[in-house]
Design a protein around this motif. Structure first.
Motif, PDB file in Angstrom:
ATOM      1  N   ILE A 177       0.802  -1.178  -0.030  1.00 23.37           N
ATOM      2  CA  ILE A 177       0.021   0.027  -0.068  1.00 23.37           C
ATOM      3  C   ILE A 177       0.935   1.112  -0.071  1.00 23.37           C
ATOM      4  CG2 ILE A 177      -1.640   1.269   1.358  1.00 23.37           C
ATOM      5  CD1 ILE A 177      -2.619  -1.412   2.380  1.00 23.37           C
ATOM      6  N   MET A 178       0.745   2.201  -0.770  1.00 16.84           N
ATOM      7  CA  MET A 178       1.508   3.312  -1.136  1.00 16.84           C
ATOM      8  C   MET A 178       0.628   4.689  -0.836  1.00 16.84           C
ATOM      9  SD  MET A 178       3.894   4.467  -4.005  1.00 16.84           S
ATOM     10  CE  MET A 178       2.559   5.409  -5.139  1.00 16.84           C
ATOM     11  N   VAL A 179       0.836   5.660   0.084  1.00 17.04           N
ATOM     12  CA  VAL A 179      -0.018   6.881   0.226  1.00 17.04           C
ATOM     13  C   VAL A 179       1.155   8.072   0.305  1.00 17.04           C
ATOM     14  CG1 VAL A 179      -1.649   5.637   1.651  1.00 17.04           C
ATOM     15  CG2 VAL A 179       0.192   6.755   2.673  1.00 17.04           C
ATOM     16  N   ASP A 180       0.440   9.158  -0.037  1.00 17.40           N
ATOM     17  CA  ASP A 180       1.210  10.325   0.101  1.00 17.40           C
ATOM     18  C   ASP A 180       0.415  11.390   1.353  1.00 17.40           C
ATOM     19  OD1 ASP A 180       2.674  10.159  -2.126  1.00 17.40           O
ATOM     20  OD2 ASP A 180       0.913  10.911  -3.460  1.00 17.40           O
ATOM     21  N   TYR A 181       1.200  11.782   2.517  1.00 18.92           N
ATOM     22  CA  TYR A 181       0.667  12.460   3.355  1.00 18.92           C
ATOM     23  C   TYR A 181       1.732  13.590   3.659  1.00 18.92           C
ATOM     24  CZ  TYR A 181       4.104  10.154   6.839  1.00 18.92           C
ATOM     25  OH  TYR A 181       4.923   9.672   7.505  1.00 18.92           O
ATOM     26  N   VAL A 182       1.142  14.269   4.872  1.00 15.32           N
ATOM     27  CA  VAL A 182       1.836  15.468   4.990  1.00 15.32           C
ATOM     28  C   VAL A 182       3.377  15.367   5.370  1.00 15.32           C
ATOM     29  CG1 VAL A 182       1.706  15.413   7.618  1.00 15.32           C
ATOM     30  CG2 VAL A 182       1.605  17.536   6.375  1.00 15.32           C
ATOM     31  N   ARG A 183       4.038  14.306   5.606  1.00 14.71           N
ATOM     32  CA  ARG A 183       5.384  14.089   5.564  1.00 14.71           C
ATOM     33  C   ARG A 183       5.924  13.624   4.660  1.00 14.71           C
ATOM     34  NH1 ARG A 183       6.781  14.910  11.362  1.00 14.71           N
ATOM     35  NH2 ARG A 183       4.863  14.971  12.750  1.00 14.71           N
ATOM     36  N   GLY A 184       5.089  13.327   3.570  1.00 11.46           N
ATOM     37  CA  GLY A 184       6.110  12.700   2.465  1.00 11.46           C
ATOM     38  C   GLY A 184       5.207  11.581   1.667  1.00 11.46           C
ATOM     39  N   ALA A 242      -0.158   8.154  10.262  1.00  7.17           N
ATOM     40  CA  ALA A 242      -0.471   9.491   9.772  1.00  7.17           C
ATOM     41  C   ALA A 242      -0.713  10.477  10.943  1.00  7.17           C
ATOM     42  CB  ALA A 242      -1.304   9.426   8.535  1.00  7.17           C
ATOM     43  N   ARG A 243      -1.684  10.126  11.826  1.00 11.88           N
ATOM     44  CA  ARG A 243      -2.163  10.821  13.083  1.00 11.88           C
ATOM     45  C   ARG A 243      -1.267  11.164  14.046  1.00 11.88           C
ATOM     46  NH1 ARG A 243      -7.511  11.556  13.420  1.00 11.88           N
ATOM     47  NH2 ARG A 243      -8.935  10.770  11.847  1.00 11.88           N
ATOM     48  N   THR A 244      -0.035  10.309  14.426  1.00 16.16           N
ATOM     49  CA  THR A 244       0.857  10.418  15.241  1.00 16.16           C
ATOM     50  C   THR A 244       1.579  11.851  15.095  1.00 16.16           C
ATOM     51  OG1 THR A 244       2.566   9.772  16.318  1.00 16.16           O
ATOM     52  CG2 THR A 244       2.634   9.026  14.289  1.00 16.16           C
ATOM     53  N   GLN A 245       1.836  12.406  16.401  1.00 14.06           N
ATOM     54  CA  GLN A 245       2.785  13.851  16.220  1.00 14.06           C
ATOM     55  C   GLN A 245       4.091  13.550  16.446  1.00 14.06           C
ATOM     56  OE1 GLN A 245       1.009  16.499  15.275  1.00 14.06           O
ATOM     57  NE2 GLN A 245      -0.650  15.219  15.087  1.00 14.06           N
ATOM     58  N   SER A 246       4.683  12.452  16.446  1.00 15.61           N
ATOM     59  CA  SER A 246       6.138  12.265  16.672  1.00 15.61           C
ATOM     60  C   SER A 246       6.875  12.590  15.627  1.00 15.61           C
ATOM     61  CB  SER A 246       6.325  10.522  16.823  1.00 15.61           C
ATOM     62  OG  SER A 246       5.713  10.404  18.187  1.00 15.61           O
ATOM     63  N   ASP A 247       8.283  13.101  15.660  1.00 17.79           N
ATOM     64  CA  ASP A 247       8.946  13.708  14.920  1.00 17.79           C
ATOM     65  C   ASP A 247       9.602  12.793  13.757  1.00 17.79           C
ATOM     66  OD1 ASP A 247       8.400  16.257  15.785  1.00 17.79           O
ATOM     67  OD2 ASP A 247      10.164  15.999  17.419  1.00 17.79           O
ATOM     68  N   SER A 248      10.296  11.569  14.451  1.00 20.58           N
ATOM     69  CA  SER A 248      10.956  10.811  13.547  1.00 20.58           C
ATOM     70  C   SER A 248      10.132   9.809  13.054  1.00 20.58           C
ATOM     71  CB  SER A 248      12.282  10.194  14.310  1.00 20.58           C
ATOM     72  OG  SER A 248      11.580   9.229  15.277  1.00 20.58           O
ATOM     73  N   LEU A 249      10.522   9.008  11.792  1.00 23.96           N
ATOM     74  CA  LEU A 249       9.750   8.062  11.103  1.00 23.96           C
ATOM     75  C   LEU A 249       9.852   6.985  12.124  1.00 23.96           C
ATOM     76  CD1 LEU A 249       8.423   6.863   8.891  1.00 23.96           C
ATOM     77  CD2 LEU A 249      10.870   6.044   8.091  1.00 23.96           C
ATOM     78  N   SER A 250      10.635   6.355  12.812  1.00 21.69           N
ATOM     79  CA  SER A 250      10.915   5.342  13.757  1.00 21.69           C
ATOM     80  C   SER A 250       9.799   5.531  14.816  1.00 21.69           C
ATOM     81  CB  SER A 250      12.306   4.982  14.215  1.00 21.69           C
ATOM     82  OG  SER A 250      12.827   6.097  15.090  1.00 21.69           O
TER      83      SER A 250
END
Length: 469
Positions: A96-103, A144-152
């Motif tokens: 599954i592939m999506v675009d969201y606010v972080r890329g 997509a809903r989490t506010q954490s900074d890093s991808l991990s």
């Protein structure tokens, strides 16, 4: 397999290789046994993601070489699928592939989430709109809903909400992330090829591309791979590992090494243990090809009864076929298997397979063997009776469809018309898998045999649908 359980899924990913999409295609080709409904590849060139996904086998979906020109880049992930959650609609193909606010981000999932519907209901109430019915999409919405900074941290935040089985591959424009659930239900392997890191469901995928096996990704481990190299962390709640024993019994390819042991050797040991538990006077040991072959070899070696290929499998049967108007008895079985009369006629035959699910196919095969002249037919199964459904990534029937959930072994023996029937015990299964000296550390999931599930299900109205009652 007398009555086939459907495979779950397979994942493959590579980071830092100039032919990433090509290598992923080959990796998926090796993992085709884990899912034949659909497949897909998502590749990154460092700036954007591109995807090709479609229903069908790997060799058919990626038949056109031009496709690989449309999937440029040095990193890619791929997926082969059998639908355990969600239908076989093409919109449910993975990754599954999506675009969201972080890329952009893509995800490939092997497993099944037991609280997916609960989370989906919650997310829809909050305004999320789902484009598939696959449980994997829940992870994307949570991420997509989490506010954490890093991808991990975002991935970890999302996975702390889900429960169930998952071996996951994520791909962004610049990173690949692999995660295995804390119970380690499904295998996930780490390798290396000419400086590129490879992640796959089984080692057979590494073998084809001549990648070096490094190690298994640990239960609860997350691995981040980017231009700085590989970084490992354990951000998820610790649990008792409980890998799926059916990977050894049936699902993994015999030439793979998973959970620390080579599958072929384990299956042979199942056959040896089965011969110790259920000996019989007979003239020949015959496997149901292909899944029953290693156990049959082990049974023959232990018992001293000659091993023969008394049933020949047609490897070119498609998923569907047209039955002739004139009735042919057992047509569906005969188009896939044909007895060798010279091996069977006048003989006391021990038939070896890995499981009986509904019993209908076993009944037809035994009648076919008797029609070929067998004097006696003794069935030996290299696993315990499958009495409970799996909810961790295998598409098992409901409990009412599993013959051993409502019938004794003697009743099953009468139904399938064998002279005798013997199943490997759970104790014998674990002993053959881990060795008698390691039984205390043998923490495999055997829920499909005993009904003791490592993860409890949410208390929803679908408890009856889950087949728990």
């Amino acid at each position: 397999m007398f009555d086939k359980l459907e495979e779950e899924c397979g994942v493959f990913g590579i980071y830092g290789h100039p032919e990433a999409a090509n290598m992923t295609y080959l990796g998926l080709y090796s993992l085709q046994h884990r899912g034949q409904e659909s497949c897909g590849i998502v590749a990154s060139d460092g700036h954007s993601l591109r995807a090709h996904r479609k229903s069908g086998l790997v060799a058919d979906v990626f038949r056109d070489p031009v496709l690989f020109e449309r999937l440029p880049g040095q990193s890619a992930i791929g997926h082969v699928r059998y639908s355990t959650a969600g239908g076989n609609d093409e919109k449910n193909c993975q990754p599954i592939m999506v675009d969201y606010v972080r890329g952009s981000i893509a995800v490939a999932h092997n497993g099944n989430l037991i609280n997916a519907q609960e989370l989906r209901n919650e997310l829809e109430q909050l305004g999320s709109i789902f484009s598939t019915v696959a449980d994997t999409e829940v992870i994307i919405h949570l991420l997509a809903r989490t506010q954490s900074d890093s991808l991990s941290e975002r991935i970890a935040d999302a996975l702390r909400r889900v429960r169930g089985a998952y071996s996951l591959l994520f791909l962004t424009e610049t990173r690949m992330v692999a995660v295995r659930d804390p119970n380690g239900f499904r295998p996930l392997i780490l390798g290396k090829l000419d400086g590129a890191y490879v992640v796959a469901s089984e080692t057979c995928a590494l073998d084809l591309i001549e990648a070096e096996f490094i190690r298994e990704i640990e239960p609860g481990e997350m691995i981040i791979i980017d231009k700085k190299g590989l970084h490992s962390l354990f951000p998820l709640e610790v649990a008792q590992p409980s890998p799926c024993i059916f990977e050894y019994i049936y699902f993994a390819r015999p030439d793979s090494t998973i959970f620390g042991r080579e599958v072929y050797g384990v299956r042979k040991e199942y056959g040896r243990q089965l011969a110790r538990e259920f000996p019989v006077e007979a003239d020949v040991v015959v496997p149901i090809p292909d899944s029953g072959v290693p156990a049959a070899i082990g049974y023959a070696e232990q018992s001293g009864i000659p091993f023969e290929l008394g049933l020949i499998r047609n490897h070119y049967v498609g998923r569907t076929f047209i039955e002739p108007q004139q009735s042919i008895r057992h047509f569906g079985v005969k188009i896939k298997l044909n007895p060798v009369r010279e091996v069977i006629e006048g003989k006391r035959v021990v038939v070896i397979d890995d499981s009986i699910v509904r019993g209908t196919t076993a009944r037809k095969i035994i009648k076919m063997i008797r029609h070929a002249g067998a004097k006696e037919v003794h069935v030996r199964i290299s696993s315990p009776p499958t009495s409970y459904p799996c909810y961790y990534g295998i598409d098992t029937p409901t409990r009412t469809e599993l013959i051993s959930s409502s019938h004794s072994i003697e009743e099953i023996n009468r139904y399938i018309t064998s002279d005798t029937l013997g199943y490997l015990s759970i104790e014998g299964l674990l002993k053959a898998t881990c060795g008698s000296e390691n039984l205390e550390q043998c923490h495999f999931c055997t829920a499909c045999f005993c009904g003791r599930y490592p993860l409890k299900f949410p208390r929803l109205k679908d408890d009856r649908q889950l087949g728990l009652f």
